[in-house]
Design an enzyme around this catalytic site. Structure first.
Site, PDB file in Angstrom:
ATOM      1  N   HIS A  47       0.874  -1.168   0.000  1.00  0.00           N
ATOM      2  CA  HIS A  47       0.000   0.000   0.000  1.00  0.00           C
ATOM      3  C   HIS A  47       0.917   1.226   0.000  1.00  0.00           C
ATOM      4  CE1 HIS A  47      -2.827   2.937   1.753  1.00  0.00           C
ATOM      5  NE2 HIS A  47      -3.800   2.106   1.417  1.00  0.00           N
ATOM      6  N   ASP A  71       3.122  -4.371   8.195  1.00  0.00           N
ATOM      7  CA  ASP A  71       1.913  -3.561   8.116  1.00  0.00           C
ATOM      8  C   ASP A  71       0.721  -4.518   8.226  1.00  0.00           C
ATOM      9  OD1 ASP A  71      -0.310  -2.195   7.305  1.00  0.00           O
ATOM     10  OD2 ASP A  71       0.459  -1.643   5.333  1.00  0.00           O
ATOM     11  N   CYS A 109      -4.672   1.857  -3.922  1.00  0.00           N
ATOM     12  CA  CYS A 109      -3.511   2.534  -3.305  1.00  0.00           C
ATOM     13  C   CYS A 109      -2.278   1.636  -3.361  1.00  0.00           C
ATOM     14  CB  CYS A 109      -3.768   2.926  -1.858  1.00  0.00           C
ATOM     15  SG  CYS A 109      -5.115   4.056  -1.640  1.00  0.00           S
ATOM     16  N   GLN A 150      -4.353  -5.236   7.060  1.00  0.00           N
ATOM     17  CA  GLN A 150      -5.300  -6.233   6.529  1.00  0.00           C
ATOM     18  C   GLN A 150      -5.188  -7.577   7.252  1.00  0.00           C
ATOM     19  OE1 GLN A 150      -7.632  -5.562   4.316  1.00  0.00           O
ATOM     20  NE2 GLN A 150      -6.920  -3.537   3.704  1.00  0.00           N
ATOM     21  N   LYS A 206     -10.457  -1.163  10.453  1.00  0.00           N
ATOM     22  CA  LYS A 206     -10.500  -2.424   9.690  1.00  0.00           C
ATOM     23  C   LYS A 206     -10.641  -3.613  10.639  1.00  0.00           C
ATOM     24  CE  LYS A 206      -7.393  -0.480   6.213  1.00  0.00           C
ATOM     25  NZ  LYS A 206      -8.088  -0.282   4.942  1.00  0.00           N
TER      26      LYS A 206
HETATM   27  N1  PMP Z   1      -1.747  -0.747   4.654  1.00  0.00           N
HETATM   28  C1  PMP Z   1      -2.652  -1.525   4.072  1.00  0.00           C
HETATM   29  C2  PMP Z   1      -2.244  -2.893   3.603  1.00  0.00           C
HETATM   30  C3  PMP Z   1      -3.965  -1.068   3.924  1.00  0.00           C
HETATM   31  O1  PMP Z   1      -4.880  -1.848   3.352  1.00  0.00           O
HETATM   32  C4  PMP Z   1      -4.312   0.212   4.390  1.00  0.00           C
HETATM   33  C5  PMP Z   1      -5.712   0.769   4.230  1.00  0.00           C
HETATM   34  N2  PMP Z   1      -6.288   0.523   2.999  1.00  0.00           N
HETATM   35  C6  PMP Z   1      -3.332   0.976   5.000  1.00  0.00           C
HETATM   36  C7  PMP Z   1      -2.054   0.473   5.115  1.00  0.00           C
HETATM   37  C8  PMP Z   1      -3.609   2.346   5.516  1.00  0.00           C
HETATM   38  O2  PMP Z   1      -4.510   2.274   6.584  1.00  0.00           O
HETATM   39  P1  PMP Z   1      -5.163   3.606   7.158  1.00  0.00           P
HETATM   40  O3  PMP Z   1      -5.664   4.375   5.989  1.00  0.00           O
HETATM   41  O4  PMP Z   1      -6.252   3.096   8.052  1.00  0.00           O
HETATM   42  O5  PMP Z   1      -4.086   4.310   7.926  1.00  0.00           O
END
Ligand code: PMP
Length: 406
Positions: free
Chosen positions: A123, A200, A364, A203, A226
């Site tokens: 991401h 990270d 993203c 997910q 999430k």
């Molecule tokens: N890492 C991953 C793998 C994600 O899926 C996401 C959210 N789509 C994020 C980071 C960022 O999370 P947040 O926008 O809640 O900070």
């Protein structure tokens, strides 16, 4: 053991609505999950009864708020199996947690010629903070290649590991594909060359995969929204000895021990990294979501999600022109796909018209999409409250959309 999904669904009020005249089928859990009533009640209760600032008041409400706020940290620590709650820092979510490590640990430990490895599947929030810090200190961010199946190429990873590598950062589960990375193995490999590892877990946590001691990583990040909790709250787990050695990254109240113009000293963990009034209500509400999850049979939830995935993949195989991205094993219940001759944004719109919520685009994760040779996909991401009949609804709606588009 079978689950009473109807009973579970009854705990999530947002699931029970119609969208464009059809009962909602919510398959965008990778973006954010819905919330159990217990979490919503905890938020209302906090503001109705306990509302107060924490750690500093000399009155009953402040004591109560502090007690609940710190109990929430303990709940979270236990959920991810952190050895101690002072290793859990409240943040706004995964993005802020990664930035905290990139700026605090990165500025202290990275210098010219050093390397940070990040996978091609990341991401953007696990790429850009590293690029910003690397630019500042003269380090280099190097991508770990992926295979055509959308998994990290472990041979290429091995070849990249040398003593220039100071940090390896990758997702527990790819948000674009749902693929689960072999974290333990990758951590062991990184540690052999003395690199630290940030996982990270944005997910991973919502699929009950976060056990930081078992994974062995140095840092683990995630977002409460999430994990069936509120937006604007999340956490960073770090090994205590690393967090102890890291400088604060934001200054302000709470994070200090004493302030003078001759010099300021900093508070102990975890407060050193929590400048200003924290997000008290949302932290407490996130703990309520975790208590709710703790009351369910986790293995049954995991088995149910596996059943949903197997069913969706079987349907996908039979669906003409559908290419599912990512391996079919070692993944959470996500179906990320492209349909021959159809743009994912058009498909998303036609699904929405039929009451089905998915995500479309590059998720993203632009480098991941490029590596897989697509400009985007449709991502149906499931949670334990989804049903087999919702998988049927998805494929019926796809059939209709295809008739319309082709
Ligand atoms: N890492 C991953 C793998 C994600 O899926 C996401 C959210 N789509 C994020 C980071 C960022 O999370 P947040 O926008 O809640 O900070």
């Amino acid at each position: 053991m079978s689950l009473d999904i109807d009973k579970i669904r009854a705990d999530f009020p947002a699931l029970h609505q119609t969208v464009n005249g059809r009962p909602l089928v919510y398959l965008d859990n990778g973006a954010t999950t819905h919330k159990p009533q217990a979490m919503i009640d905890a938020l209302v209760n906090f503001y109705s009864l306990d509302n107060s600032n924490v750690h500093r008041g000399a009155h009953a409400l402040s004591d109560r708020a502090t007690e609940k706020f710190e109990a929430a940290r303990q709940t979270l620590a236990e959920f991810i199996n952190a050895p101690e709650s002072r290793s859990v820092i409240w943040t706004r979510g995964s993005t802020e947690s990664i930035n905290l490590v990139a700026y605090s640990w990165g500025r202290q430990n990275l210098s010219k010629g050093d390397r940070v490895l990040v996978s091609m599947l990341e991401h953007h929030s696990n790429i850009v903070p590293w690029q910003l810090v690397a630019q500042e200190v003269g380090a280099e961010v190097v991508p770990i290649p992926i295979t055509d199946e959308g998994i990290i190429d472990l041979q290429a990873y091995e070849a990249l590991l040398d003593d220039r590598v100071k940090m390896v950062a990758f997702a527990h589960v790819s948000n674009a594909l749902g693929v689960i990375h072999p974290v333990q193995k990758m951590v062991e490999m990184a540690h052999r060359v003395g690199a630290k590892v940030l996982v990270d877990g944005a997910q991973g946590a919502g699929h009950f995969l976060a056990d930081v001691q078992q994974l062995g990583c140095d840092f683990y990040t995630f977002s409460g929204h999430k994990l069936f909790g509120p937006t604007g709250i999340g956490a960073l787990y770090g090994k205590a000895e690393l967090l102890e050695a890291m400088p604060p990254w934001l200054g302000g109240g709470e994070m200090i021990e004493s302030v003078s113009f001759a010099g300021t000293t900093f508070n102990k963990l975890p407060f050193k990294f929590e400048a200003g009034t924290p997000n008290i209500a949302d932290a407490i509400a996130l703990a309520a979501s975790i208590h709710y999850l703790n009351g369910l049979d986790k293995q049954a939830l995991i088995d149910h999600e596996a059943q949903l995935l197997a069913y969706a993949e079987e349907k996908a195989k039979a669906f003409e022109g559908m290419r599912v991205l990512g391996v079919s094993h070692e993944k959470v219940c996500v179906l990320s796909f492209v349909l021959d001759g159809v743009h994912s944004a058009d498909l998303g719109m036609l699904l929405d018209q039929q009451g089905i919520a998915v995500r479309t685009g590059n998720h993203c994760a632009q480098p991941a999409m490029e590596a897989l040779g697509v400009d985007g996909s449709v991502r149906a991401s499931f949670s334990f409250y989804n049903t087999l009949s919702e998988v049927d609804r998805l494929f019926e709606a796809l059939e209709k959309a295809r008739e319309f588009l082709i």
